[in-house]
Scaffold this motif. Structure first.
Motif, PDB file in Angstrom:
ATOM      1  N   TRP A  44       3.660  -0.869   0.628  1.00  0.00           N
ATOM      2  CA  TRP A  44       3.391  -0.050   1.869  1.00  0.00           C
ATOM      3  C   TRP A  44       3.188   1.429   1.329  1.00  0.00           C
ATOM      4  N   VAL A  45       3.514   1.795   0.102  1.00  0.00           N
ATOM      5  CA  VAL A  45       3.661   3.382  -0.346  1.00  0.00           C
ATOM      6  C   VAL A  45       2.330   3.806  -0.024  1.00  0.00           C
ATOM      7  N   PRO A  46       1.341   3.013  -0.816  1.00  0.00           N
ATOM      8  CA  PRO A  46       0.058   3.466  -0.453  1.00  0.00           C
ATOM      9  C   PRO A  46      -0.615   4.003   0.807  1.00  0.00           C
ATOM     10  N   GLU A  47      -0.167   3.275   1.845  1.00  0.00           N
ATOM     11  CA  GLU A  47      -0.388   3.644   2.964  1.00  0.00           C
ATOM     12  C   GLU A  47       0.360   4.850   3.711  1.00  0.00           C
ATOM     13  N   GLN A  48       1.675   4.789   3.190  1.00  0.00           N
ATOM     14  CA  GLN A  48       2.215   6.085   3.558  1.00  0.00           C
ATOM     15  C   GLN A  48       1.655   7.364   3.066  1.00  0.00           C
ATOM     16  N   ILE A  49       0.989   7.207   1.766  1.00  0.00           N
ATOM     17  CA  ILE A  49       0.431   8.412   1.236  1.00  0.00           C
ATOM     18  C   ILE A  49      -0.845   8.590   1.927  1.00  0.00           C
ATOM     19  N   GLU A  50      -1.592   7.803   2.240  1.00  0.00           N
ATOM     20  CA  GLU A  50      -2.705   7.930   2.888  1.00  0.00           C
ATOM     21  C   GLU A  50      -2.473   8.533   4.248  1.00  0.00           C
ATOM     22  N   ALA A  51      -1.523   7.906   5.054  1.00  0.00           N
ATOM     23  CA  ALA A  51      -1.139   8.486   6.449  1.00  0.00           C
ATOM     24  C   ALA A  51      -0.747  10.035   6.159  1.00  0.00           C
ATOM     25  N   ALA A  52      -0.357  10.429   5.230  1.00  0.00           N
ATOM     26  CA  ALA A  52       0.211  11.705   4.930  1.00  0.00           C
ATOM     27  C   ALA A  52      -0.868  12.463   4.530  1.00  0.00           C
ATOM     28  N   GLY A  53      -2.279  12.137   4.338  1.00  0.00           N
ATOM     29  CA  GLY A  53      -3.238  12.920   4.133  1.00  0.00           C
ATOM     30  C   GLY A  53      -3.716  13.097   2.510  1.00  0.00           C
ATOM     31  N   GLY A  54      -2.834  11.935   1.801  1.00  0.00           N
ATOM     32  CA  GLY A  54      -3.275  11.953   0.494  1.00  0.00           C
ATOM     33  C   GLY A  54      -4.207  10.977  -0.050  1.00  0.00           C
ATOM     34  N   VAL A  55      -4.610  10.950  -1.310  1.00  0.00           N
ATOM     35  CA  VAL A  55      -5.412   9.857  -1.918  1.00  0.00           C
ATOM     36  C   VAL A  55      -4.342   9.052  -2.938  1.00  0.00           C
ATOM     37  N   PRO A  56      -4.116   7.741  -2.376  1.00  0.00           N
ATOM     38  CA  PRO A  56      -3.170   6.919  -3.261  1.00  0.00           C
ATOM     39  C   PRO A  56      -3.969   6.656  -4.478  1.00  0.00           C
ATOM     40  N   LEU A  57      -3.074   6.631  -5.575  1.00  0.00           N
ATOM     41  CA  LEU A  57      -3.552   6.301  -6.928  1.00  0.00           C
ATOM     42  C   LEU A  57      -2.819   5.155  -7.628  1.00  0.00           C
ATOM     43  N   LEU A  58      -3.157   4.485  -8.438  1.00  0.00           N
ATOM     44  CA  LEU A  58      -2.325   3.367  -9.328  1.00  0.00           C
ATOM     45  C   LEU A  58      -2.303   2.275  -8.471  1.00  0.00           C
ATOM     46  N   ALA A  59      -2.221   2.211  -7.110  1.00  0.00           N
ATOM     47  CA  ALA A  59      -2.081   0.937  -6.454  1.00  0.00           C
ATOM     48  C   ALA A  59      -2.605   0.878  -5.166  1.00  0.00           C
ATOM     49  N   ALA A  60      -2.916  -0.153  -4.631  1.00  0.00           N
ATOM     50  CA  ALA A  60      -3.613  -0.315  -3.351  1.00  0.00           C
ATOM     51  C   ALA A  60      -2.689  -0.808  -2.213  1.00  0.00           C
ATOM     52  N   ALA A  61      -2.839  -0.889  -1.267  1.00  0.00           N
ATOM     53  CA  ALA A  61      -1.801  -1.234  -0.137  1.00  0.00           C
ATOM     54  C   ALA A  61      -1.761  -2.809  -0.062  1.00  0.00           C
ATOM     55  N   GLY A  62      -0.315  -2.914  -0.310  1.00  0.00           N
ATOM     56  CA  GLY A  62      -0.067  -4.411  -0.233  1.00  0.00           C
ATOM     57  C   GLY A  62      -0.053  -5.123  -1.595  1.00  0.00           C
ATOM     58  N   GLU A  63      -0.334  -4.355  -2.499  1.00  0.00           N
ATOM     59  CA  GLU A  63      -0.320  -4.664  -3.897  1.00  0.00           C
ATOM     60  C   GLU A  63       1.179  -4.825  -4.675  1.00  0.00           C
ATOM     61  N   HIS A  64       1.333  -5.970  -5.129  1.00  0.00           N
ATOM     62  CA  HIS A  64       2.777  -6.099  -6.044  1.00  0.00           C
ATOM     63  C   HIS A  64       2.248  -5.807  -7.449  1.00  0.00           C
ATOM     64  N   THR A  65       2.560  -4.430  -7.736  1.00  0.00           N
ATOM     65  CA  THR A  65       2.205  -3.804  -8.887  1.00  0.00           C
ATOM     66  C   THR A  65       3.041  -4.615 -10.124  1.00  0.00           C
ATOM     67  N   ARG A  66       2.403  -4.033 -11.378  1.00  0.00           N
ATOM     68  CA  ARG A  66       3.008  -4.163 -12.868  1.00  0.00           C
ATOM     69  C   ARG A  66       3.267  -2.827 -13.684  1.00  0.00           C
ATOM     70  N   PRO A  67       3.669  -2.952 -14.811  1.00  0.00           N
ATOM     71  CA  PRO A  67       4.280  -1.609 -15.595  1.00  0.00           C
ATOM     72  C   PRO A  67       2.869  -1.183 -15.936  1.00  0.00           C
ATOM     73  N   ILE A  68       2.845   0.186 -16.045  1.00  0.00           N
ATOM     74  CA  ILE A  68       1.618   0.827 -16.704  1.00  0.00           C
ATOM     75  C   ILE A  68       2.037   1.667 -17.853  1.00  0.00           C
ATOM     76  N   ALA A  69       1.169   2.101 -18.548  1.00  0.00           N
ATOM     77  CA  ALA A  69       1.288   3.149 -19.789  1.00  0.00           C
ATOM     78  C   ALA A  69       1.228   4.438 -19.112  1.00  0.00           C
ATOM     79  N   TRP A  70       1.817   5.477 -19.679  1.00  0.00           N
ATOM     80  CA  TRP A  70       1.900   6.794 -19.108  1.00  0.00           C
ATOM     81  C   TRP A  70       0.519   7.411 -19.209  1.00  0.00           C
ATOM     82  N   ASP A  71      -0.420   7.053 -20.182  1.00  0.00           N
ATOM     83  CA  ASP A  71      -1.890   7.382 -20.304  1.00  0.00           C
ATOM     84  C   ASP A  71      -2.442   7.105 -19.046  1.00  0.00           C
ATOM     85  N   ALA A  72      -2.268   6.083 -18.417  1.00  0.00           N
ATOM     86  CA  ALA A  72      -2.955   5.461 -17.112  1.00  0.00           C
ATOM     87  C   ALA A  72      -2.460   6.724 -15.927  1.00  0.00           C
ATOM     88  N   VAL A  73      -1.391   7.248 -15.932  1.00  0.00           N
ATOM     89  CA  VAL A  73      -0.898   8.173 -14.971  1.00  0.00           C
ATOM     90  C   VAL A  73      -1.730   9.553 -15.368  1.00  0.00           C
TER      91      VAL A  73
END
Length: 288
Positions: free
Chosen positions: A185-214
């Motif tokens: 739900w965090v990407p939805e929180q960001i979108e509702a707050a007026g931001g563009v969510p990065l790195l994950a989509a709404a509903g997604e169960h994520t996995r570890p990423i490298a700092w380079d991806a950030v």
């Protein structure tokens, strides 16, 4: 009706529904409303010491990728003593709470006719649905409907407040070592707050990423909200990131109270969206 909550978010729902007097058992992590749960028996414990281990050590202890089946211990005797009519649990993540399988097996061994209700919301709509479902299960459907409407109205008010404003690019991190982007739900929180969510989509169960991806995502705002960590604990582990290449190029970094407003799929995710709307649209906040 006697209720045992084995999920902090479920305890938040019980409080929202005005049913805290019916709570006869809770987890060791249930902490809201402050002071209201002091007399409710604690029926779980953690098998690792979060205060001593680092983020990397905690991740290794639970097996990585949300497979921490032995992370929590459930006291069967205390659960039986609570004499619950309903046990609230989840089957979404063994790292977040006692596993559904463990709860079901424990309840089956008890005398009585206890109902186990699993809550598994992955999105905002799922959270609202959980509140409605619990209202029906716990015998307060009208209260649940009213509280759901209030939460939905607040959510829409956040969206209206930021409508038309520039939308900064926002990355949210829910674990520092290894780096784990915040999904569900965090990407939805960001979108509702007026931001563009990065790195994950709404509903997604994520996995570890490298700092380079950030760094490659070019966030204007980086939100640090480690699961289960209060802000002061996150602050103590911040050196894990501050020396990495590209850290100084991120315009804004904010440490947030993850357990209170972002990690748990309960009613306070709306508070989290309200907080983000103020944070990422502050006068000094960068925008595209």
């Amino acid at each position: 009706m006697r209720i045992v909550s084995l999920l902090p978010a479920a305890t938040d729902f019980v409080a929202t529904l005005g049913l805290l007097p019916s709570l006869t058992g809770r987890t060791h992590e249930c902490d809201w409303p402050p002071g209201a749960l002091d007399d409710v028996p604690v029926v779980t414990s953690s098998t690792i010491d979060h205060a001593v281990l680092s983020s990397r050590e905690i991740s290794a202890a639970v097996g990585g990728e949300h497979r921490g089946s032995a992370l929590y211990s459930l006291d069967a005797a205390l659960l039986a003593a609570a004499e619950p009519d309903v046990v609230l649990t989840q089957d979404l993540c063994d790292v977040c709470a006692v596993s559904y399988r463990q709860v079901s097996e424990t309840v089956r061994a008890m005398d009585g006719d206890t109902r186990v209700v699993s809550l598994e919301p992955r999105t905002l709509d799922g959270i609202f649905t959980c509140l409605t479902t619990l209202g029906e299960v716990l015998g307060v459907p009208e209260r649940a409907a009213a509280e759901t409407r209030l939460l939905q109205e607040r959510w829409e008010a956040v969206r209206a407040r930021v409508a038309g404003r520039p939308r900064p690019r926002v990355a949210a991190i829910e674990w520092l070592d290894p780096l784990w982007p915040a999904g569900h739900w965090v990407p939805e929180q960001i979108e509702a707050a007026g931001g563009v969510p990065l790195l994950a989509a709404a509903g997604e169960h994520t996995r570890p990423i490298a700092w380079d991806a950030v760094v490659a995502a070019r966030p204007d705002v980086l939100l640090l909200m480690p699961c289960g960590f209060p802000p002061e604990r996150t602050e103590a582990e911040l050196p894990l990131l501050t020396g990495l290449p590209g850290w100084d190029d991120i315009p804004a970094v904010h440490i947030l109270d993850g357990p209170a407003y972002f990690n748990r799929p309960g009613p306070r995710v709306v508070d989290g969206a309200e907080i983000l709307a103020d944070l990422i649209h502050a006068p000094s906040a960068p925008t595209d």
